[in-house]
Design an enzyme around this catalytic site. Structure first.
Site, PDB file in Angstrom:
ATOM      1  N   SER A 120      51.152  41.332  39.799  1.00 62.51           N
ATOM      2  CA  SER A 120      49.964  40.726  39.189  1.00 62.51           C
ATOM      3  C   SER A 120      50.082  40.695  37.680  1.00 62.51           C
ATOM      4  CB  SER A 120      48.729  41.558  39.526  1.00 62.51           C
ATOM      5  OG  SER A 120      48.610  41.723  40.896  1.00 62.51           O
ATOM      6  N   HIS A 141      53.247  34.597  42.700  1.00 62.62           N
ATOM      7  CA  HIS A 141      52.006  35.379  42.719  1.00 62.62           C
ATOM      8  C   HIS A 141      50.988  34.727  43.647  1.00 62.62           C
ATOM      9  CE1 HIS A 141      48.436  37.123  40.214  1.00 62.62           C
ATOM     10  NE2 HIS A 141      48.682  37.846  41.286  1.00 62.62           N
ATOM     11  N   GLU A 153      50.712  31.221  41.794  1.00 63.20           N
ATOM     12  CA  GLU A 153      51.059  31.131  40.371  1.00 63.20           C
ATOM     13  C   GLU A 153      52.568  31.417  40.314  1.00 63.20           C
ATOM     14  OE1 GLU A 153      49.099  34.250  38.067  1.00 63.20           O
ATOM     15  OE2 GLU A 153      48.577  32.851  36.483  1.00 63.20           O
ATOM     16  N   ASN A 191      45.277  36.939  35.789  1.00 65.39           N
ATOM     17  CA  ASN A 191      44.726  38.269  35.519  1.00 65.39           C
ATOM     18  C   ASN A 191      44.426  38.515  34.052  1.00 65.39           C
ATOM     19  OD1 ASN A 191      44.345  39.542  38.051  1.00 65.39           O
ATOM     20  ND2 ASN A 191      46.542  39.323  38.327  1.00 65.39           N
TER      21      ASN A 191
END
Ligand SMILES: NC(=O)c1ccc[n+]([C@@H]2O[C@H](COP(=O)([O-])OP(=O)(O)OC[C@H]3O[C@@H](n4cnc5c(N)ncnc54)[C@H](O)[C@@H]3O)[C@@H](O)[C@H]2O)c1
Length: 283
Positions: A120, A141, A153, A191
């Site tokens: 992440s 991701h 991602e 994130n």
């Protein structure tokens, strides 16, 4: 490169289970690896339940559920990954754990295999540097719950080559996902933007500005978020949130990313959110 058939997945927790599910459903053979057999057994039960849910909605036939389940091999023996043409690492969000995994993946998998990480927030470039094939290392991701969420991602490390990127982009589409390209930077896009929101929401609760329910309702009713930031934090896992905030804090050097002390205390108490039965809410 010949087409990918055998996919190694390392880590059979929340994300590894979901990733195994979508690869098996799309016809790939999956070798799912964790450190304890009990984690693998739990993961397979979860995958069966979730495939069953898709069948109940008419998205899969019961025969397809059976076929997908049979494509998943469980193992605690990393040497079984020697036949994998592709690997996705989905182990705990700690650099020491992931760097060790990347070193042994590099030693065990065929030289042409691509090594992806579902991290992440940890640097893809740094993980790639643990291997002798940094051009074939990439971030892939996924989002939780993996069988449901459309986004992948894709993170280019500094040394990731175009061929690797193209393969992972096409693979994501084959899994029914929408790939979005980003460059390597702490927390990537998702994130880096989401965690400060969750952190600030935790600060408002800690400072008595509002209850968790009120904070979540502000976002659901005022900003049309499908779930509020604290419900989402419980869903992600408060330990995962704190780990990511620490990576952002360290990697970007800005105090605005310091984890909220309330989040840290809750993790210390074992209140990790949904997975432990208690977080901002009880489950
Ligand atoms: N939870 C989320 O919403 C979410 C979303 C996107 C990405 N991620 C990332 O996915 C990764 C996994 O997160 P998770 O939520 O599934 O965590 P989790 O704690 O549910 O699962 C991690 C699993 O990795 C296993 N593991 C640890 N060390 C290992 C090793 N050396 N070899 C094999 N297995 C090992 C653990 O036993 C555990 O089963 C993390 O990098 C996390 O940041 C999580």
């Amino acid at each position: 490169m010949p087409p990918i058939q055998n996919v190694g997945i390392i880590g059979a927790g929340t994300m590894g289970s979901g990733i195994a599910h979508v690869f098996a459903r799309s016809g790939f053979n999956v070798i799912l690896c964790d450190i304890e057999q009990s984690f693998l057994d739990k993961s397979l039960t979860r995958i069966r339940t979730n495939l069953g849910r898709e069948a109940a909605k008419g998205k899969l036939t019961s025969e397809e559920v059976e076929l997908a389940t049979n494509r998943i091999q469980l193992t605690t023996d990393r040497s079984k990954l020697a036949v994998a043409d592709f690997a996705v690492e989905a182990a705990s969000e700690r650099f020491e754990i992931k760097s060790d995994i990347f070193r042994w993946l590099d030693a065990i998998l065929p030289p042409k295999a691509i090594l992806a990480t579902n991290t992440s927030s940890i640097s893809v470039t740094k993980l790639a540097a643990q291997t002798g094939r940094p051009t074939q290392v990439i971030g892939m991701h996924f989002f939780n719950p993996v069988p449901v969420m459309a986004l992948v991602e894709i993170i280019r490390g500094l040394q990731t080559d175009q061929a690797t990127f193209d393969i992972v982009r096409d693979l994501s589409i084959q899994l029914g996902k929408t790939p979005i390209e980003v460059n390597d930077s702490p927390g990537f896009v998702s994130n880096r933007v989401l965690m400060p929101l969750i952190n600030e929401a935790a600060f408002t609760v800690m400072e008595g500005v509002a209850t968790a329910e009120a904070v979540d309702q502000v976002f659901q009713l005022g900003m049309a978020h499908p779930m509020g930031p604290l419900t989402l934090a419980d869903f992600i896992g408060l330990d995962v949130c704190v780990d990511i905030l620490r990576v952002l804090h360290q990697g970007l050097g800005d105090p605005k990313y310091r984890p909220c002390p309330l989040l840290v205390r809750m993790v210390d108490a074992g209140w990790l959110g949904r997975k432990s039965g208690r977080g901002f809410y009880s489950y």
